[in-house]
Design an enzyme around this catalytic site. Structure first.
Site, PDB file in Angstrom:
ATOM      1  N   HIS A 194       0.848  -1.193   0.000  1.00 25.46           N
ATOM      2  CA  HIS A 194       0.000   0.000   0.000  1.00 25.46           C
ATOM      3  C   HIS A 194       0.883   1.242   0.000  1.00 25.46           C
ATOM      4  CE1 HIS A 194       0.994  -0.525   4.229  1.00 25.46           C
ATOM      5  NE2 HIS A 194       0.507   0.683   4.517  1.00 25.46           N
ATOM      6  N   ASP A 238       5.898   4.676   4.920  1.00 23.54           N
ATOM      7  CA  ASP A 238       6.899   3.742   5.432  1.00 23.54           C
ATOM      8  C   ASP A 238       6.977   2.455   4.617  1.00 23.54           C
ATOM      9  OD1 ASP A 238       4.284   3.494   6.584  1.00 23.54           O
ATOM     10  OD2 ASP A 238       5.041   2.091   8.076  1.00 23.54           O
ATOM     11  N   HIS A 239       6.093   2.314   3.645  1.00 25.56           N
ATOM     12  CA  HIS A 239       6.101   1.125   2.791  1.00 25.56           C
ATOM     13  C   HIS A 239       6.475   1.419   1.340  1.00 25.56           C
ATOM     14  CE1 HIS A 239       4.129  -1.548   5.799  1.00 25.56           C
ATOM     15  NE2 HIS A 239       3.721  -0.367   6.251  1.00 25.56           N
ATOM     16  N   HIS A 295      -7.485  -2.023   5.842  1.00 30.77           N
ATOM     17  CA  HIS A 295      -6.642  -0.898   6.232  1.00 30.77           C
ATOM     18  C   HIS A 295      -7.315   0.384   5.730  1.00 30.77           C
ATOM     19  CE1 HIS A 295      -2.961   0.431   8.000  1.00 30.77           C
ATOM     20  NE2 HIS A 295      -2.508   1.022   6.921  1.00 30.77           N
TER      21      HIS A 295
END
Length: 306
Positions: free
Chosen positions: A62, A66-67, A140
């Site tokens: 996603h 931070d990803h 999410h």
């Protein structure tokens, strides 16, 4: 062939002195798949002894920073190193605009063949060398997918049975191709000298609340990498933010028959990683790994105990 996880970063939104932002490499025979390149992934690869040239694809769960904020650097590095093969990038289709911005976040000379391959729907499959990746929609606040890599089932030849029939050398290959072999007036079937071998399974589950997709991804996984951002004492906060606790992740692993469990994506509010291990151990008695930056975790062999 090598099948192992190389951990580049294990923090959640805020990195710490010990934990970089997310980043994971899966070596799966001829594939090297990068999952969720957060900030600093390129440098962490250097410390881990991994080369961008070896990357065969990138999977993004996603578009929270931070990803994915390591994507611009990784994509530019592919061009800088003139990676000769195509590198598909899989990501939630609803985040296509974010991907486009990240891909061209700054000026660079693009030479690599980076191929956007968005995930359009729950259950979408992606063929890879040595198996198939299935994407499952997670729970999410933004569109997110987990990934499950499954190797096809096969057969394991049994040397003692082959020897009993006097089958060796090229005859073994002929037996595998044809499914049988005629010897001295008797037909020996493949089933008589082999046994079924279940294909290995790897699952990658990041930011999500507990949902059916988490169990579907984890089902019978030999290696499950799963977020455990919170501890049970903050379960209400975890549910509100769409995250898991260590206890929830451990229960998923137990109920899904996971062989080796890797907990990661830890909130900076917990400085002692032993607390995650202690909580998980109340619910999971199998092989447990509390992820550390630059750690390596092998996919356990099917023929050997975990």
């Amino acid at each position: 062939m090598t099948r192992e996880l190389v951990i580049l970063g294990t923090a959640s939104q805020v990195p710490t002195r010990q934990r970089n932002h997310n980043g994971y490499l899966l070596r799966w025979d001829d594939e090297m798949i990068m999952f969720d390149p957060g900030e600093g992934s390129q440098r962490q690869m250097l410390f881990a002894g991994a080369s961008a040239t070896d990357l065969t694809r990138i999977c993004v769960t996603h578009f929270h920073g931070d990803h994915c904020l390591g994507l611009p650097g990784m994509i530019q590095r592919l061009s800088l190193d003139r990676v000769p093969h195509p590198v598909p990038v899989h990501f939630p289709a609803g985040g296509a605009e974010y991907f486009a911005r990240l891909r061209h976040a700054s000026s660079f000379h693009e030479t690599a063949d980076v191929r956007p391959e968005p995930v359009e729907q729950d259950g979408q499959t992606i063929p890879v060398r040595g198996g198939t990746i299935t994407a499952r929609r997670l729970h999410h606040p933004v569109e997110a997918y987990g990934y499950q890599l499954v190797e096809p089932d096969g057969r394991r030849m049994l040397p003692e049975r082959l020897a009993a029939y006097g089958i060796a050398g090229r005859a073994i290959g002929e037996l595998i191709r044809a499914g049988h072999l005629d010897l001295d007036g008797r037909r020996v079937s493949l089933a008589e000298v082999s046994e079924e071998r279940r294909g290995q399974r790897f699952a990658f589950v990041m930011d999500t609340g507990l949902c059916d997709a988490v169990y579907a991804l984890a089902e019978a996984a030999d290696l499950l990498v799963i977020e455990s951002t919170f501890l049970t004492e903050d379960a209400a906060l975890a549910a509100e933010a769409g995250h898991l606790t260590a206890a929830q992740a451990a229960r998923v692993a137990t109920e899904s028959g996971v062989r080796r469990l890797v907990l990661t994506h830890f909130s900076q509010r917990y400085p002692d990683p032993a607390r995650f291990a202690a909580e998980a151990r109340e619910h999971f008695t199998g092989d447990l790994v509390i992820a550390e930056d630059l750690g390596r975790v092998r996919v356990p062999r099917l023929s050997s105990p975990v």
